[in-house]
Design a protein around this motif. Structure first.
Motif, PDB file in Angstrom:
ATOM      1  N   SER A   1       0.829  -1.206   0.000  1.00 20.74           N
ATOM      2  CA  SER A   1       0.000   0.000   0.000  1.00 20.74           C
ATOM      3  C   SER A   1       0.863   1.256   0.000  1.00 20.74           C
ATOM      4  O   SER A   1       0.514   2.262  -0.633  1.00 20.74           O
ATOM      5  CB  SER A   1      -0.946  -0.003   1.193  1.00 20.74           C
ATOM      6  N   LYS A   2       2.002   1.209   0.682  1.00 14.93           N
ATOM      7  CA  LYS A   2       2.911   2.361   0.686  1.00 14.93           C
ATOM      8  C   LYS A   2       3.502   2.598  -0.692  1.00 14.93           C
ATOM      9  O   LYS A   2       3.668   3.741  -1.127  1.00 14.93           O
ATOM     10  CB  LYS A   2       4.020   2.155   1.711  1.00 14.93           C
ATOM     11  N   GLN A   3       3.825   1.507  -1.396  1.00 13.95           N
ATOM     12  CA  GLN A   3       4.381   1.623  -2.745  1.00 13.95           C
ATOM     13  C   GLN A   3       3.343   2.238  -3.685  1.00 13.95           C
ATOM     14  O   GLN A   3       3.661   3.123  -4.484  1.00 13.95           O
ATOM     15  CB  GLN A   3       4.810   0.243  -3.226  1.00 13.95           C
ATOM     16  N   VAL A   4       2.105   1.801  -3.568  1.00 15.20           N
ATOM     17  CA  VAL A   4       1.029   2.335  -4.418  1.00 15.20           C
ATOM     18  C   VAL A   4       0.788   3.805  -4.099  1.00 15.20           C
ATOM     19  O   VAL A   4       0.644   4.635  -5.015  1.00 15.20           O
ATOM     20  CB  VAL A   4      -0.263   1.507  -4.249  1.00 15.20           C
ATOM     21  N   ALA A   5       0.754   4.155  -2.820  1.00 19.49           N
ATOM     22  CA  ALA A   5       0.535   5.553  -2.445  1.00 19.49           C
ATOM     23  C   ALA A   5       1.651   6.444  -2.978  1.00 19.49           C
ATOM     24  O   ALA A   5       1.387   7.546  -3.477  1.00 19.49           O
ATOM     25  CB  ALA A   5       0.442   5.667  -0.928  1.00 19.49           C
ATOM     26  N   PHE A   6       2.891   5.967  -2.900  1.00 20.58           N
ATOM     27  CA  PHE A   6       4.021   6.746  -3.408  1.00 20.58           C
ATOM     28  C   PHE A   6       3.910   6.921  -4.920  1.00 20.58           C
ATOM     29  O   PHE A   6       4.119   8.011  -5.457  1.00 20.58           O
ATOM     30  CB  PHE A   6       5.334   6.068  -3.024  1.00 20.58           C
TER      31      PHE A   6
ATOM     32  N   GLY B   1       7.341  -5.632  -8.882  1.00 18.99           N
ATOM     33  CA  GLY B   1       8.537  -5.319  -9.658  1.00 18.99           C
ATOM     34  C   GLY B   1       8.259  -4.277 -10.725  1.00 18.99           C
ATOM     35  O   GLY B   1       9.049  -3.350 -10.929  1.00 18.99           O
ATOM     36  N   MET B   2       7.119  -4.421 -11.397  1.00 16.62           N
ATOM     37  CA  MET B   2       6.745  -3.435 -12.416  1.00 16.62           C
ATOM     38  C   MET B   2       6.455  -2.078 -11.784  1.00 16.62           C
ATOM     39  O   MET B   2       6.813  -1.036 -12.330  1.00 16.62           O
ATOM     40  CB  MET B   2       5.540  -3.924 -13.203  1.00 16.62           C
ATOM     41  N   MET B   3       5.808  -2.102 -10.602  1.00 21.93           N
ATOM     42  CA  MET B   3       5.515  -0.844  -9.916  1.00 21.93           C
ATOM     43  C   MET B   3       6.816  -0.159  -9.523  1.00 21.93           C
ATOM     44  O   MET B   3       6.962   1.052  -9.667  1.00 21.93           O
ATOM     45  CB  MET B   3       4.647  -1.098  -8.685  1.00 21.93           C
ATOM     46  N   SER B   4       7.770  -0.929  -9.056  1.00 20.81           N
ATOM     47  CA  SER B   4       9.066  -0.372  -8.667  1.00 20.81           C
ATOM     48  C   SER B   4       9.772   0.252  -9.871  1.00 20.81           C
ATOM     49  O   SER B   4      10.337   1.352  -9.775  1.00 20.81           O
ATOM     50  CB  SER B   4       9.939  -1.463  -8.052  1.00 20.81           C
TER      51      SER B   4
ATOM     52  N   ASP C   1      10.767   4.160 -10.349  1.00 24.28           N
ATOM     53  CA  ASP C   1      12.144   4.574 -10.664  1.00 24.28           C
ATOM     54  C   ASP C   1      12.204   5.415 -11.939  1.00 24.28           C
ATOM     55  O   ASP C   1      12.957   6.372 -12.032  1.00 24.28           O
ATOM     56  CB  ASP C   1      13.053   3.362 -10.808  1.00 24.28           C
ATOM     57  N   GLY C   2      11.406   5.035 -12.935  1.00 28.39           N
ATOM     58  CA  GLY C   2      11.425   5.747 -14.205  1.00 28.39           C
ATOM     59  C   GLY C   2      10.696   7.079 -14.184  1.00 28.39           C
ATOM     60  O   GLY C   2      10.928   7.925 -15.055  1.00 28.39           O
TER      61      GLY C   2
END
Length: 116
Positions: free
Chosen positions: A78-83, A104-107, A111-112
């Motif tokens: 959820s933190k990754q999605v919020a960011f 992995g795709m979200m990361s 990054d991009g």
């Protein structure tokens, strides 16, 4: 033109890696985490590991609970999605739908698209 050091034996291959003379003591956080793992699993924590940070770290890695598996194990947090959503608002872009099903795709998307 190549550069060769003036100190003989500085980069000699026969030296190899040298072991650390004095092992570092385990940190307080490491000990607390190891004791918590030992309580949950019922495995006794060896007393000789308190004085060796690397050995205690190896024991923790061997005995810590495994990450949960299953259908949603690879979903982003959820933190990754919020960011990612904050970045998307700043950049005024949409996040591709497949990123919500693969951490992995979200990361990679984060990054991009990170603001510079």
């Amino acid at each position: 033109m190549s550069f060769e050091p003036q100190i003989p034996g500085l980069f000699a291959s026969e030296q190899g890696a040298r072991p650390v003379e004095n092992a570092q003591a385990a940190t307080e956080k490491q000990l607390q985490y190891a004791h918590a793992i030992a309580q949950k699993t019922g495995v006794a924590l060896p007393k000789d590991l308190h004085g060796d940070r690397a050995a205690l770290s190896a024991w923790i890695d061997a005995h810590k609970p495994k990450a949960p598996g299953g259908r949603f194990a690879n979903y982003p947090s959820s933190k990754q999605v919020a960011f990612a959503e904050r970045i998307a608002r700043i950049k005024r872009r949409d996040i591709p739908r497949e990123c919500f099903r693969d951490r992995g795709m979200m990361s990679k998307w984060i990054d991009g698209n990170m603001p510079r």
